[in-house]
Motif scaffolding. Structure first.
Motif, PDB file in Angstrom:
ATOM      1  N   VAL A  81       0.844  -1.198   0.000  1.00 52.15           N
ATOM      2  CA  VAL A  81       0.000   0.000   0.000  1.00 52.15           C
ATOM      3  C   VAL A  81       0.881   1.251   0.000  1.00 52.15           C
ATOM      4  O   VAL A  81       2.029   1.202   0.436  1.00 52.15           O
ATOM      5  CB  VAL A  81      -0.942   0.022   1.230  1.00 52.15           C
ATOM      6  N   PRO A  82       0.349   2.372  -0.471  1.00 47.11           N
ATOM      7  CA  PRO A  82       1.091   3.622  -0.361  1.00 47.11           C
ATOM      8  C   PRO A  82       1.374   3.932   1.111  1.00 47.11           C
ATOM      9  O   PRO A  82       0.573   3.601   1.987  1.00 47.11           O
ATOM     10  CB  PRO A  82       0.134   4.658  -0.957  1.00 47.11           C
ATOM     11  N   GLY A  83       2.518   4.546   1.358  1.00 47.29           N
ATOM     12  CA  GLY A  83       2.857   4.883   2.732  1.00 47.29           C
ATOM     13  C   GLY A  83       4.315   5.258   2.863  1.00 47.29           C
ATOM     14  O   GLY A  83       4.998   5.509   1.877  1.00 47.29           O
ATOM     15  N   THR A  84       4.787   5.266   4.099  1.00 47.88           N
ATOM     16  CA  THR A  84       6.172   5.594   4.398  1.00 47.88           C
ATOM     17  C   THR A  84       6.891   4.320   4.800  1.00 47.88           C
ATOM     18  O   THR A  84       6.407   3.570   5.653  1.00 47.88           O
ATOM     19  CB  THR A  84       6.250   6.630   5.530  1.00 47.88           C
ATOM     20  N   TYR A  85       8.048   4.075   4.166  1.00 49.26           N
ATOM     21  CA  TYR A  85       8.793   2.836   4.366  1.00 49.26           C
ATOM     22  C   TYR A  85      10.242   3.143   4.725  1.00 49.26           C
ATOM     23  O   TYR A  85      10.799   4.144   4.282  1.00 49.26           O
ATOM     24  CB  TYR A  85       8.757   1.985   3.087  1.00 49.26           C
ATOM     25  N   ALA A  86      10.843   2.250   5.497  1.00 49.51           N
ATOM     26  CA  ALA A  86      12.264   2.350   5.818  1.00 49.51           C
ATOM     27  C   ALA A  86      13.062   1.683   4.707  1.00 49.51           C
ATOM     28  O   ALA A  86      12.611   0.709   4.102  1.00 49.51           O
ATOM     29  CB  ALA A  86      12.551   1.653   7.144  1.00 49.51           C
TER      30      ALA A  86
END
Length: 120
Positions: A81-86
């Motif tokens: 899903v769209p989002g913030t990832y490390a």
């Protein structure tokens, strides 16, 4: 989807060790992992959150359209899903979680840059 962590919440940021999504601890507790919830069952389970997420991670990637992003493909995020990832998550999953992932047909690839093969 909104990703904003107030300065007083930044120390509660955690990254999923399976998909590397970054959220505050309370969001994992409230909603679970948006990509791995069916397998990891983090929602409402503090022990699972502690075992399957890490506070130690590097770099952040904001992904709006995972299927069209070359960065998402490079980081193996294009099916998430769209989002913030490390970009890198430090930590290791317990063996029983890895077995559970494999039983669900998910090949676990560590997000810390290692191959996951202890014998190699």
């Amino acid at each position: 989807m909104s990703f904003y962590a107030a300065p007083n919440q930044q120390r509660t940021l955690r990254a999923c060790m399976v998909c590397s999504v970054v959220q505050i601890h309370n969001k994992f507790m409230r909603e679970g992992c948006p990509n791995c919830e069916n397998t990891l069952q983090l929602r409402g389970n503090n022990d699972a959150i502690q075992e399957c997420t890490s506070q130690v991670f590097e770099g952040l990637i904001a992904v709006r359209d995972p299927a069209a992003s070359w960065v998402a493909r490079w980081q193996r995020l294009d099916n998430y899903v769209p989002g913030t990832y490390a970009t890198k998550v430090t930590g290791s999953l317990p063996e029983y979680i890895i077995s559970s992932l494999e039983d669900s047909g998910i090949k676990y690839v560590p997000r810390d840059g290692s191959t996951g093969d202890e014998d190699a």
